[in-house]
Design a protein around this motif. Structure first.
Motif, PDB file in Angstrom:
ATOM      1  N   ILE A  20       4.957  -6.075  -6.976  1.00  0.00           N
ATOM      2  CA  ILE A  20       3.749  -6.895  -6.862  1.00  0.00           C
ATOM      3  C   ILE A  20       3.545  -7.366  -5.437  1.00  0.00           C
ATOM      4  O   ILE A  20       2.472  -7.185  -4.837  1.00  0.00           O
ATOM      5  CB  ILE A  20       3.820  -8.103  -7.814  1.00  0.00           C
ATOM      6  N   GLU A  38       3.661  -4.209  -2.636  1.00  0.00           N
ATOM      7  CA  GLU A  38       2.656  -3.146  -2.688  1.00  0.00           C
ATOM      8  C   GLU A  38       1.262  -3.645  -3.068  1.00  0.00           C
ATOM      9  O   GLU A  38       0.274  -3.318  -2.417  1.00  0.00           O
ATOM     10  CB  GLU A  38       3.106  -2.053  -3.662  1.00  0.00           C
ATOM     11  N   TYR A  39       1.175  -4.445  -4.120  1.00  0.00           N
ATOM     12  CA  TYR A  39      -0.146  -4.809  -4.629  1.00  0.00           C
ATOM     13  C   TYR A  39      -0.755  -6.027  -3.941  1.00  0.00           C
ATOM     14  O   TYR A  39      -1.979  -6.112  -3.790  1.00  0.00           O
ATOM     15  CB  TYR A  39      -0.092  -5.017  -6.139  1.00  0.00           C
ATOM     16  N   GLN A  98      -2.831  -5.054  -1.018  1.00  0.00           N
ATOM     17  CA  GLN A  98      -4.073  -4.407  -1.465  1.00  0.00           C
ATOM     18  C   GLN A  98      -5.086  -5.444  -1.939  1.00  0.00           C
ATOM     19  O   GLN A  98      -6.285  -5.353  -1.637  1.00  0.00           O
ATOM     20  CB  GLN A  98      -3.765  -3.421  -2.596  1.00  0.00           C
ATOM     21  N   ALA A 128      -6.513  -1.943  -7.426  1.00  0.00           N
ATOM     22  CA  ALA A 128      -5.599  -1.791  -8.572  1.00  0.00           C
ATOM     23  C   ALA A 128      -6.210  -2.364  -9.848  1.00  0.00           C
ATOM     24  O   ALA A 128      -5.607  -3.174 -10.550  1.00  0.00           O
ATOM     25  CB  ALA A 128      -4.264  -2.456  -8.269  1.00  0.00           C
TER      26      ALA A 128
END
Length: 533
Positions: A352, A355-356, A359, A367
């Motif tokens: 989380i 990576e996310y 984003q 996502a």
């Protein structure tokens, strides 16, 4: 080096020592002996506890055939440590013999008594549990090594036939025995010159001809992967020999000596022997009951197997963690308790925030396949949330992917709850299973045939495993299916293993862990025969 008859006799010479002791009153001799034993034993808690429990009675230095047998059995075992890939220098057998030969007083006998016990316990721990601490070699090796209590080991020696007892300490699984045989074979092979010249080419293919093809053929013949023949051409026989080699080394079996295949063919017998010695140490770390039925995932082989009564009853290809940071799959053992059909993917926090979160900070609608929820399980409105206010340390939300065809876990996951959050699961990325090196996950193990894997597991508790599984699958709901009997799971890492014929096969050191282990073994005194002399 094995002891000569003269050395063996010297090693058990204590049998005659008591007759040469000073003419001291018996009670005074016993007191001096016990004081010496207590004093020297104090350097090791387990050895000291053993002698306190036995009132400092001799285990090695008494008179009679049972004491002689114990001394002889220990010295014979120490003479054979290199057969197991252990360093002879670690046990100083020559120093033990010198102490025995030099003993003249009652105090000397007491000191020799403890020296033999210390050597025995040291050897017993090493031969049964290994000489290295796995977690100190690589953080990904999480194996809990079984270590036997020193008091119990000494008591076992006192109450059993010594030669048989010492022999019982090493792992008794077939893999360990076969690896020892292959170690001896490779040592003889190296002494005879190995496999000859390497292949002077980066790649070769069917239809080619010349000196490099001859070298390729000769090396495969020397390795035992094809029958002896004389030809300068890359013909059908050579192509089949390449396929046989590729099969034994976990390579794609296309019969073409591409760069990867040639690189593996050119690895020396010395380096292959190192892999065998490392595998022996790894087997000592796993000197535990594996389970009548168990699951074995060899990360370097990219396979997952179900083994029943020592026989592989199911096997499938696997994908392991990529060779990067904390994504490498760890090594440990646990018990599979259940499977979840139509699973949700609860995204690990490490993924989380690493990576996310970046984003989402760039685009709140990134996502979209993932549901963001707060600590109470309520859905977070992406449109009104400013994700730039959060960092990797204070991001307060969870992320989850609902069940479905595109779910990162596929249609089923197999759970053996552990603090590492590692499990086996399906995947929609089926194309990865066709690749030779399959290290692409975040650490979990992906299976090429998860449904068949589930059927094989459920067959132990139902006459209709496929029907049970498919009914849960068709429901579309997240469904937990308990395993009535938990199944041990062993995530291992072996670059050397033995096939059904007892011949060593080899795999790439994907994460470089075996290289680290060999370096540590060398520092502990392990060396190849040519170096040991």
């Amino acid at each position: 080096m094995r002891w000569t008859t003269t050395q063996a006799c010297a090693a058990i010479a204590l049998m005659a020592l008591t007759s040469g002791l000073p003419a001291t009153p018996a009670k005074a001799q016993v007191t001096a002996y016990k004081q010496a034993v207590a004093e020297v034993a104090s350097q090791d808690d387990e050895v000291a506890a053993f002698y306190r429990q036995t009132n400092y009675a001799p285990l090695w230095t008494g008179e009679g055939p049972e004491f002689t047998a114990r001394r002889a059995a220990l010295m014979a075992a120490l003479a054979d440590v290199t057969v197991h890939g252990l360093p002879a220098s670690r046990y100083d057998a020559a120093g033990l013999m010198a102490k025995m030969q030099a003993a003249r007083t009652t105090r000397d006998l007491g000191m020799v008594e403890v020296a033999l016990s210390l050597a025995f316990v040291h050897y017993a721990h090493d031969i049964s549990s290994g000489i290295l601490t796995p977690g100190k070699i690589d953080a990904g090796i999480l194996r809990e090594v079984p270590r036997r209590d020193g008091v119990d080991l000494l008591k076992g020696l006192a109450t059993n036939a010594p030669t048989a007892y010492l022999a019982s300490l090493a792992p008794h699984n077939p893999e360990y025995r076969e690896l020892m045989k292959e170690k001896i074979r490779y040592e003889r092979l190296i002494a005879a010159g190995g496999w000859g010249p390497t292949v002077p080419a980066k790649a070769l293919k069917p239809g080619e001809s010349g000196e490099a093809v001859v070298a390729l053929r000769n090396r495969l013949i020397a390795m035992g992967y094809m029958e002896r023949s004389v030809s300068r051409d890359y013909d059908a026989a050579l192509e089949e020999g390449i396929r046989t080699f590729q099969h034994a080394h976990g390579l794609n079996e296309d019969g073409v000596a591409g760069p990867g295949t040639v690189e593996e063919i050119n690895i020396s017998a010395d380096d292959r022997l190192k892999s065998i010695i490392v595998a022996l140490e790894r087997e000592r770390w796993m000197n535990i009951p594996r389970g009548k039925r168990h699951i074995l995932v060899n990360q370097t082989d990219f396979t997952a197997k179900i083994i029943d009564d020592g026989r592989v009853t199911f096997q499938t290809r696997s994908v392991i963690g990529m060779n990067q940071g904390d994504r490498r799959s760890p090594e440990f053992s646990d018990e599979m308790e259940h499977m979840i059909v139509n699973p949700s993917w609860h995204v690990p926090r490490s993924i989380i925030v690493k990576e996310y979160l970046p984003q989402l900070q760039a685009n709140p609608n990134a996502a979209r396949h993932l549901i963001i929820t707060d600590s109470r399980g309520r859905r977070v409105d992406r449109e009104t949330m400013d994700f730039t206010q959060f960092s990797t340390r204070n991001f307060p939300f969870d992320m989850r992917q609902a069940p479905g065809d595109a779910n990162a876990l596929g249609k089923v996951k197999f759970m053996f709850p552990n603090s590492n959050n590692i499990y086996l699961h399906d995947t929609p990325a089926k194309n990865l299973f066709a690749r030779e090196v399959r290290a692409y996950s975040h650490g979990c193990i992906r299976l090429a045939d998860p449904f068949d894997f589930a059927y094989a597991l459920l067959s132990a508790q139902t006459d209709d495993p496929q029907g049970v599984f498919q009914a849960a699958l068709r429901s579309g709901r997240e469904t937990k299916i308990d395993l009535v009997e938990h199944v041990p799971v062993h995530l291992i890492y072996r670059t050397a293993q033995v096939d059904a014929r007892g011949k060593a096969e080899f795999r790439r050191d994907v994460y470089g862990r075996d290289g680290k282990i060999w370096d540590a073994l060398q520092r502990a005194g392990v060396a190849l025969p040519s170096v040991q002399g």
